[in-house]
Design a protein around this motif. Structure first.
Motif, PDB file in Angstrom:
ATOM      1  N   GLY A 264       1.378  -1.335   0.070  1.00 38.61           N
ATOM      2  CA  GLY A 264      -0.437  -0.386   0.177  1.00 38.61           C
ATOM      3  C   GLY A 264       1.039   1.191  -0.224  1.00 38.61           C
ATOM      4  N   ALA A 265       0.301   2.487   0.955  1.00 38.45           N
ATOM      5  CA  ALA A 265       0.786   3.743   0.739  1.00 38.45           C
ATOM      6  C   ALA A 265       2.090   3.475   1.467  1.00 38.45           C
ATOM      7  CB  ALA A 265      -0.736   5.012   0.577  1.00 38.45           C
ATOM      8  N   ALA A 266       1.962   2.983   2.531  1.00 34.14           N
ATOM      9  CA  ALA A 266       2.403   2.799   4.078  1.00 34.14           C
ATOM     10  C   ALA A 266       4.179   2.761   3.038  1.00 34.14           C
ATOM     11  CB  ALA A 266       2.181   2.298   5.088  1.00 34.14           C
ATOM     12  N   ARG A 267       5.184   3.496   4.061  1.00 36.98           N
ATOM     13  CA  ARG A 267       6.549   2.503   3.634  1.00 36.98           C
ATOM     14  C   ARG A 267       7.626   1.898   4.735  1.00 36.98           C
ATOM     15  NH1 ARG A 267       5.068   1.962  -0.347  1.00 36.98           N
ATOM     16  NH2 ARG A 267       4.391   2.754  -2.290  1.00 36.98           N
ATOM     17  N   HIS A 268       8.465   1.816   4.199  1.00 37.40           N
ATOM     18  CA  HIS A 268       9.324   0.548   4.689  1.00 37.40           C
ATOM     19  C   HIS A 268      10.358   2.052   5.216  1.00 37.40           C
ATOM     20  CE1 HIS A 268      10.656  -2.720   7.457  1.00 37.40           C
ATOM     21  NE2 HIS A 268      11.590  -2.382   7.300  1.00 37.40           N
ATOM     22  N   THR A 269      10.710   2.163   6.588  1.00 37.80           N
ATOM     23  CA  THR A 269      11.210   3.472   7.291  1.00 37.80           C
ATOM     24  C   THR A 269      12.105   3.896   8.601  1.00 37.80           C
ATOM     25  OG1 THR A 269      10.044   4.572   8.418  1.00 37.80           O
ATOM     26  CG2 THR A 269      10.111   5.265   6.470  1.00 37.80           C
ATOM     27  N   HIS A 270      12.020   2.573   8.392  1.00 31.03           N
ATOM     28  CA  HIS A 270      12.925   1.376   9.706  1.00 31.03           C
ATOM     29  C   HIS A 270      12.643   2.568  11.009  1.00 31.03           C
ATOM     30  CE1 HIS A 270      15.122  -1.169   8.197  1.00 31.03           C
ATOM     31  NE2 HIS A 270      15.662  -0.140   6.598  1.00 31.03           N
ATOM     32  N   VAL A 271      11.512   3.442  10.940  1.00 26.64           N
ATOM     33  CA  VAL A 271      10.600   4.011  11.988  1.00 26.64           C
ATOM     34  C   VAL A 271       9.284   3.057  12.928  1.00 26.64           C
ATOM     35  CG1 VAL A 271       9.461   5.617  13.238  1.00 26.64           C
ATOM     36  CG2 VAL A 271      11.643   6.492  11.532  1.00 26.64           C
ATOM     37  N   ALA A 272       9.669   2.337  13.689  1.00 30.07           N
ATOM     38  CA  ALA A 272       8.565   1.426  13.972  1.00 30.07           C
ATOM     39  C   ALA A 272       7.106   1.627  13.217  1.00 30.07           C
ATOM     40  CB  ALA A 272       8.787   0.876  15.251  1.00 30.07           C
ATOM     41  N   LEU A 273       6.854   2.528  13.965  1.00 24.51           N
ATOM     42  CA  LEU A 273       5.611   2.598  13.800  1.00 24.51           C
ATOM     43  C   LEU A 273       5.062   2.588  12.401  1.00 24.51           C
ATOM     44  CD1 LEU A 273       2.472   3.110  14.745  1.00 24.51           C
ATOM     45  CD2 LEU A 273       3.066   5.519  14.920  1.00 24.51           C
ATOM     46  N   ASP A 274       5.818   3.569  11.275  1.00 20.33           N
ATOM     47  CA  ASP A 274       5.624   3.291  10.188  1.00 20.33           C
ATOM     48  C   ASP A 274       5.465   1.945   9.326  1.00 20.33           C
ATOM     49  OD1 ASP A 274       5.395   5.960  10.035  1.00 20.33           O
ATOM     50  OD2 ASP A 274       7.855   6.375   9.733  1.00 20.33           O
ATOM     51  N   ASP A 275       6.703   1.284   9.827  1.00 23.15           N
ATOM     52  CA  ASP A 275       7.110  -0.215   9.648  1.00 23.15           C
ATOM     53  C   ASP A 275       5.767  -1.134   9.512  1.00 23.15           C
ATOM     54  OD1 ASP A 275       9.202   1.034   8.643  1.00 23.15           O
ATOM     55  OD2 ASP A 275      10.635  -0.619  10.205  1.00 23.15           O
ATOM     56  N   ALA A 276       5.297  -0.900  10.755  1.00 19.14           N
ATOM     57  CA  ALA A 276       3.662  -1.487  11.651  1.00 19.14           C
ATOM     58  C   ALA A 276       3.747  -1.514  10.888  1.00 19.14           C
ATOM     59  CB  ALA A 276       3.817  -1.746  13.020  1.00 19.14           C
ATOM     60  N   ILE A 277       2.483  -0.223  10.344  1.00 17.41           N
ATOM     61  CA  ILE A 277       1.411   0.186   9.777  1.00 17.41           C
ATOM     62  C   ILE A 277       1.817  -0.760   8.294  1.00 17.41           C
ATOM     63  CG2 ILE A 277       0.196   1.624   8.052  1.00 17.41           C
ATOM     64  CD1 ILE A 277       0.705   3.739  10.855  1.00 17.41           C
ATOM     65  N   GLU A 278       2.596  -0.818   7.724  1.00 15.47           N
ATOM     66  CA  GLU A 278       3.108  -1.144   6.539  1.00 15.47           C
ATOM     67  C   GLU A 278       2.987  -2.217   6.334  1.00 15.47           C
ATOM     68  OE1 GLU A 278       7.262  -2.445   2.896  1.00 15.47           O
ATOM     69  OE2 GLU A 278       7.232  -2.243   6.086  1.00 15.47           O
TER      70      GLU A 278
END
Length: 183
Positions: free
Chosen positions: A155-169
């Protein structure tokens, strides 16, 4: 009781809990239809007797924004994990841990929950997205990776190695995989 899929990502300073510290964790909780019902994230103070792993710290050198993000306002692990356990137990269903790779993330989350909050609401199990993708795609385990998964699963979420971003992805990825499996 309905299942709540708790997509969880962590950041650490090494490969094993206890000797190394979990620096940050985040969970995005989704109901069975894929709607996000809540998130929780925390940065943690390092364990007093833990020692950062040199290889992991070398990796962090290449991720300066993510490193800064996981070091903002670190909390005492006992306080943070107590709040996390209460949040998990307050979700509108039975929590199911979802991770990529589940073996790594779950190992730290389980250890920290048991050590600092007395027990894990996840019990002893976790849903591994790589294993599920292998089954859906009919591929070999080592040949299954995000690079080999269908682009439409992301989807739109991207893997950033910031935990919340990655959990949503990961949560979005889980529901795309599940839709594909159900055809």
């Amino acid at each position: 009781m309905a299942e709540i899929y708790v997509s969880t990502d962590i950041e650490t300073d090494g490969p094993i809990p206890g000797r190394n510290s979990m620096l940050s964790f985040a969970s995005a909780a989704f109901n069975g239809s894929g709607a996000m019902v809540g998130t929780l994230t925390a940065n943690l103070a390092t364990l007093p007797d833990a020692v950062p792993d040199p290889d992991t710290m070398a990796w962090w050198d290449g991720q300066p924004e993510a490193w800064r993000a996981c070091r903002v306002d670190p909390r005492d692990p006992a306080e943070a994990m107590g709040d996390y356990r209460a949040w998990l137990e307050g979700l509108p269903g039975k929590p199911v841990f979802v991770g990529y790779p589940a073996a790594f993330d779950f190992m730290f989350v389980y250890w920290y929950l048991v050590r600092f909050a007395g027990r894990s609401p996840f019990s002893h199990s976790a849903l591994d997205l790589k294993s599920f993708a292998m089954a859906v795609l009919g591929t070999e385990f080592r040949g299954t990776s995000k690079r080999t998964m269908p682009k439409e699963w992301f989807g739109a979420a991207r893997h950033t190695h910031v935990a919340l971003d990655d959990a949503i992805e990961q949560g979005e990825l889980w529901f795309a995989m599940r839709r594909a499996a159900r055809g």
